[in-house]
Design an enzyme around this catalytic site. Sequence first.
Site, PDB file in Angstrom:
ATOM      1  N   LYS A   1       1.954  11.516   6.171  1.00 39.90           N
ATOM      2  CA  LYS A   1       2.068  10.159   6.014  1.00 39.90           C
ATOM      3  C   LYS A   1       1.920   9.594   4.509  1.00 39.90           C
ATOM      4  CE  LYS A   1      -0.963   9.785   9.973  1.00 39.90           C
ATOM      5  NZ  LYS A   1      -2.266   9.193  10.605  1.00 39.90           N
ATOM      6  N   GLY A   2       1.558  10.650   3.691  1.00 42.93           N
ATOM      7  CA  GLY A   2       1.231  10.177   2.206  1.00 42.93           C
ATOM      8  C   GLY A   2       2.516   9.407   1.642  1.00 42.93           C
TER       9      GLY A   2
ATOM     10  N   GLU B   1       7.826  13.757  -1.902  1.00 40.79           N
ATOM     11  CA  GLU B   1       6.230  13.887  -1.609  1.00 40.79           C
ATOM     12  C   GLU B   1       5.302  12.925  -2.335  1.00 40.79           C
ATOM     13  OE1 GLU B   1       4.006  14.826   0.006  1.00 40.79           O
ATOM     14  OE2 GLU B   1       3.717  16.842  -0.080  1.00 40.79           O
ATOM     15  N   ASP B   2       4.019  12.751  -1.718  1.00 37.39           N
ATOM     16  CA  ASP B   2       3.352  11.659  -2.629  1.00 37.39           C
ATOM     17  C   ASP B   2       2.664  12.265  -3.676  1.00 37.39           C
ATOM     18  OD1 ASP B   2       1.832  13.202  -1.088  1.00 37.39           O
ATOM     19  OD2 ASP B   2       0.555  11.976  -0.374  1.00 37.39           O
TER      20      ASP B   2
ATOM     21  N   ASP C   1      -0.538  19.037  -5.720  1.00 40.63           N
ATOM     22  CA  ASP C   1      -1.800  19.745  -6.023  1.00 40.63           C
ATOM     23  C   ASP C   1      -1.766  21.179  -6.587  1.00 40.63           C
ATOM     24  OD1 ASP C   1      -4.683  19.324  -6.658  1.00 40.63           O
ATOM     25  OD2 ASP C   1      -5.262  19.753  -4.517  1.00 40.63           O
TER      26      ASP C   1
ATOM     27  N   LYS D   1      -0.466  16.708  -9.966  1.00 37.62           N
ATOM     28  CA  LYS D   1      -1.827  17.163 -10.903  1.00 37.62           C
ATOM     29  C   LYS D   1      -1.592  18.567 -11.385  1.00 37.62           C
ATOM     30  CE  LYS D   1      -4.888  16.063  -7.467  1.00 37.62           C
ATOM     31  NZ  LYS D   1      -6.175  15.737  -6.679  1.00 37.62           N
TER      32      LYS D   1
ATOM     33  N   PHE E   1      -9.368  13.063  -7.419  1.00 39.66           N
ATOM     34  CA  PHE E   1      -8.897  12.705  -6.260  1.00 39.66           C
ATOM     35  C   PHE E   1      -8.356  11.095  -6.252  1.00 39.66           C
ATOM     36  CE2 PHE E   1      -8.974  11.498  -1.661  1.00 39.66           C
ATOM     37  CZ  PHE E   1      -8.462  12.582  -1.106  1.00 39.66           C
TER      38      PHE E   1
ATOM     39  N   ARG F   1      -4.661   3.834   2.309  1.00 38.36           N
ATOM     40  CA  ARG F   1      -3.160   4.022   2.172  1.00 38.36           C
ATOM     41  C   ARG F   1      -2.334   2.885   1.734  1.00 38.36           C
ATOM     42  NH1 ARG F   1      -1.850   9.148   4.118  1.00 38.36           N
ATOM     43  NH2 ARG F   1      -2.926   9.769   6.058  1.00 38.36           N
TER      44      ARG F   1
HETATM   45  P1  5GP Z   1      -0.971  20.977  -2.264  1.00 35.42           P
HETATM   46  O1  5GP Z   1      -0.258  21.732  -1.216  1.00 35.42           O
HETATM   47  O2  5GP Z   1      -0.090  20.910  -3.563  1.00 35.42           O
HETATM   48  O3  5GP Z   1      -2.285  21.400  -2.778  1.00 35.42           O
HETATM   49  O4  5GP Z   1      -1.277  19.459  -1.473  1.00 35.42           O
HETATM   50  C1  5GP Z   1      -0.390  18.671  -1.553  1.00 35.42           C
HETATM   51  C2  5GP Z   1      -1.096  17.516  -0.446  1.00 35.42           C
HETATM   52  O5  5GP Z   1      -2.686  17.608  -0.570  1.00 35.42           O
HETATM   53  C3  5GP Z   1      -0.538  16.239  -0.675  1.00 35.42           C
HETATM   54  O6  5GP Z   1       0.506  16.061   0.166  1.00 35.42           O
HETATM   55  C4  5GP Z   1      -1.665  15.309  -0.162  1.00 35.42           C
HETATM   56  O7  5GP Z   1      -1.701  15.137   1.064  1.00 35.42           O
HETATM   57  C5  5GP Z   1      -2.878  16.306  -0.556  1.00 35.42           C
HETATM   58  N1  5GP Z   1      -3.555  15.696  -1.801  1.00 35.42           N
HETATM   59  C6  5GP Z   1      -3.563  16.600  -2.960  1.00 35.42           C
HETATM   60  N2  5GP Z   1      -4.295  15.849  -3.895  1.00 35.42           N
HETATM   61  C7  5GP Z   1      -4.643  14.667  -3.229  1.00 35.42           C
HETATM   62  C8  5GP Z   1      -5.453  13.522  -3.974  1.00 35.42           C
HETATM   63  O8  5GP Z   1      -5.705  13.300  -5.085  1.00 35.42           O
HETATM   64  N3  5GP Z   1      -5.304  12.574  -2.894  1.00 35.42           N
HETATM   65  C9  5GP Z   1      -5.056  12.431  -1.964  1.00 35.42           C
HETATM   66  N4  5GP Z   1      -5.190  11.299  -0.878  1.00 35.42           N
HETATM   67  N5  5GP Z   1      -4.482  13.595  -1.177  1.00 35.42           N
HETATM   68  C10 5GP Z   1      -4.085  14.625  -1.999  1.00 35.42           C
END
Ligand code: 5GP
Length: 178
Positions: free
Chosen positions: A42-43, A98-99, A102, A130, A151, A164
């Site tokens: 949903k992000g 994408e939001d 990470d 990040k 975070f 959100r």
């Molecule tokens: P990745 O697969 O790149 O590790 O993670 C991506 C997903 O992790 C993002 O779509 C999000 O949902 C979640 N995520 C990563 N970092 C954060 C953060 O700092 N805050 C929040 N709310 N979600 C995060």
Amino acid sequence: MKKAIKEVLLTEAEITTRVKELGKEISVDYEGKDLLLVGILKGAVIFMAELCKNIDLPITIDFMAVSSYGNSSRSTGEVKIVKDLDFSVEGKDVLIVEDIIDTGLTLAYLTENLRSRGANSVRIVTLLDKPDRRNIEVKVDYLGFSIPDEFVIGYGLDYAELYRNLPFVASLKEEIYS
Ligand code: 5GP
């Protein structure tokens, strides 16, 4: 809600300005193409809504949901499709919306998955990145902002499904998630 906020990292005005710029850039790059925006639920919902209003092209939109963080503040390392697209991506120029990136795991998986379904091209636009936390190399085609390893919540991003609806991006107080 203010009690959970450590620091506002990006104001609503800063985000609005940057999203307009991204929309313009995408409008130029995808002129004459069959652009499909794929928002990751949903992000990315708020970013998607703002971004698509700033793209001056005939586009289609669709959504996918993947499992990532659950209710914790760190990735579980698993990617699972929870809700798939409604339509085929075959021959489409797909732009994943994408939001935040990470570790890169979610987008590495999704990019490969959508390519294997016969999309003409698959690119990525993310509001936040990040880079310090990257485990897998992912090419980010359009980036809103790079942020430090904290975070964050707001502008679509949640903690335990809350926050959100904050119109800005903020870091979350450690005491909330520790
Ligand atoms: P990745 O697969 O790149 O590790 O993670 C991506 C997903 O992790 C993002 O779509 C999000 O949902 C979640 N995520 C990563 N970092 C954060 C953060 O700092 N805050 C929040 N709310 N979600 C995060």
